[in-house]
Design an enzyme around this catalytic site. Structure first.
Site, short mmCIF file in Angstrom:
data_model
loop_
_atom_site.label_atom_id
_atom_site.label_comp_id
_atom_site.label_asym_id
_atom_site.label_seq_id
_atom_site.Cartn_x
_atom_site.Cartn_y
_atom_site.Cartn_z
N ASP A 214 0.83 -1.20 0.00
CA ASP A 214 0.00 0.00 0.00
C ASP A 214 0.87 1.26 0.00
OD1 ASP A 214 -2.71 1.27 0.43
OD2 ASP A 214 -1.67 2.01 2.21
N GLU A 266 1.72 -0.46 -5.00
CA GLU A 266 0.77 0.61 -5.34
C GLU A 266 1.61 1.88 -5.52
OE1 GLU A 266 -3.24 2.87 -3.69
OE2 GLU A 266 -1.63 2.34 -2.29
#
Length: 544
Positions: A214, A266
């Site tokens: 993330d 990401e």
């Protein structure tokens, strides 16, 4: 514990399976509720594994399933080595990984390295300790500015609105680039690095085939914490060079397994060359292609985005990834039905007109386009059902901090997180059992029309299209990872070859266009008009 591969056929699957995989994103809270408490759980996912196997996906990516107060949908993690009780238990997660593996489906877990929950033991220790203590050094605690330290240490904003700083009782401030309940970790601290490498091993030892990272480009910070208004170069918290050493160490962990684990970042970056650095052979395996996700439904812009993406990945030998939606993005059928078919968080709002018929037609065409492109593809749950964005959630039911920290100006992201409809004849459209609690987000009227049961036997349904396309994608030797070549076509038709005898063509023109020469039609997203390809339609062709 050391993981034993459960699927006997996995020995015949290439170690670099991730280069061409079709990966399904599971947002557990909204997937399937087994125990009837209104929230999806791991038992619900396990019960639907046959559905996922029939769909034809190669792996599942799970959003964070760890213990969390859910201030940001689970991205505020209390303990990276356990499962939130609302979802189940660690033993159940291990069973899920094993049972999916038996069906030939791998598991990818979400790692959140930028921050933890304010209920994490480290942060509790930091709050209990004095300013300047070792416990606070694992975070970004600073004195404030102003006569009495009443102003934040710098001008950094939170992604969710407002300042990125919150003051504690003793007068110091701590940094949180997201919600105030998500204090940022200091990645210059050796304990932070060692802890996350151990977390990787924890999940890899339990059979996870990879991790999704993330906010991968925001983890490292300039320790001098300069103001953004000063326009410092390099950026103080995005795409800093220190990140690459972090991910090289993660890659060494991933490569230490007999079946190397995949690292998936990401990475939101506008500079293609900087983006590619994360994909060098000793760093991440793949990274999400957000330029394609945000691209409007426009032939020239899509062609440029695809060409640029492939060109950026080629020098580092990494496969591209293609994704149309995720748990943060307005659903595809809604987005493509608007005058502005691109996506930008800054332009989200209420009352934007949408033509769902047009959006659905384009979403069907886009699905086949992405499944034909070189590399791996990500499918967010519910996209295979053609679910629209839910834009009328009552304000008192919205949970997303994006909505609350903007005083309701931003509709937030809950509209793409509404629980899935499985059976329209059942309560909660089959999301939960009979007699179960109402789903954690309300399902709109008409949701049952999109249910799996309603689409199962319909040859023209979105679900049937995805199942057929995924089956063909797996069977076609030219699809997945590998080369592609653009072929001559109308300027508003995207046509390209994959392998010696497969052609994909997408018509984005307002009028029908001639089909490329072919020997047979393998699949089309909408009925063809004789030898013509209708607008907003994709076709897969067998070509000589």
């Amino acid at each position: 514990m050391q993981h034993i591969d459960h699927n006997p056929d996995q020995a015949h699957v290439p170690a670099d399976w991730w280069r061409g995989a079709a990966i399904y994103q599971v947002y557990v809270r909204s997937f399937a509720d087994d125990n009837g408490d209104g929230v999806g759980d791991l038992a619900g996912v396990r019960s639907r594994l046959p559905y996922l196997a029939e769909l034809g996906v190669d792996a599942l990516w799970f959003n964070p399933w760890y213990p969390s107060p859910m201030a940001d949908g689970g991205y505020d993690v209390t303990d990276y080595r356990d499962i939130d009780p609302v979802f189940g238990t660690l033993a159940e997660a291990e069973k899920l990984i094993a049972e999916a593996s038996d069906l030939g489906i791998r598991t990818i877990v979400d790692i959140v390295p930028n921050h933890v929950s304010d209920t994490h033991r480290w942060f509790a220790q930091a709050l209990a300790a004095d300013p300047g203590s070792p416990e606070r050094a694992r975070f970004w605690f600073r004195e404030g500015r102003g006569a009495d330290g009443e102003l934040p240490p710098n001008d950094w904003p939170s992604q969710f609105g407002g300042s990125a700083w919150t003051r504690v009782a003793d007068g110091q401030w701590y940094l949180h680039r997201f919600a105030s309940q998500q204090p940022d970790l200091n990645w210059g601290h050796p304990q932070v690095r060692a802890e996350h490498e151990d977390v990787l091993r924890f999940w890899f030892d339990r059979g996870a085939a990879g991790v999704r990272i993330d906010s991968a480009a925001e983890v490292a910070k300039d320790p001098s914490l300069p103001d953004l208004a000063a326009s410092p170069v390099p950026h103080p918290y995005v795409d800093r060079d220190e990140l690459h050493d972090i991910y090289r160490s993660w890659r060494r962990v991933a490569d230490s397994y007999a079946q190397p684990r995949a690292l998936i970042g990401e990475v939101w970056l506008p500079d293609p060359e900087r983006f590619a650095r994360y994909l060098r052979p000793d760093e991440l395996h793949t990274a999400f292609n957000f330029g394609f996700l945000a691209c409007p439904w426009d032939a020239q812009q899509l062609r440029e985005q695809i060409t640029t993406t492939l060109a950026v990945h080629a020098p580092v030998g990494a496969p591209a990834t293609w994704v149309l939606a995720n748990h943060d993005i307005t659903r595809t059928v809604t987005r493509y039905g608007r005058a502005d078919t691109g996506f930008d968080f800054a332009t989200k709002g209420y009352g934007i007109a949408t033509d769902l018929a047009t959006g659905t037609r384009r979403a069907r065409a886009a699905a086949m386009l992405t499944l034909a492109l070189p590399g791996s593809v990500y499918l967010y749950q519910g996209e295979e059902l053609g679910l629209p964005e839910v834009e009328d959630i009552p304000a008192d039911r919205i949970e997303d901090p994006m909505h609350h920290r903007t005083a309701g100006a931003d509709p937030g992201r809950d509209g793409c997180r509404v629980p899935l409809p499985w059976d329209g004849s059942a309560p909660s459209a089959g999301f939960g059992p009979d007699g179960g609690a109402e789903p954690w987000l309300p399902q709109p009227a008409g949701w049952s029309d999109f249910s799996v049961a309603a689409q199962n036997q319909d040859p023209d349904s979105m679900l049937t299209l995805y199942r057929t396309a995924l089956r063909l994608r797996r069977a076609e030797p030219g699809l997945g990872d590998g080369p592609m070549d653009w072929t001559g076509s109308h300027p508003q038709v995207l046509a390209f070859r994959r392998g010696p005898d497969f052609t994909c063509a997408v018509n984005l023109a307002p009028t029908p266009q001639l089909l490329p020469d072919h020997t047979s039609v393998l699949l089309s997203s909408a009925p063809l008009d004789g030898g013509l390809l209708p607008p907003d339609t994709t076709v897969w062709l067998r070509t000589a």
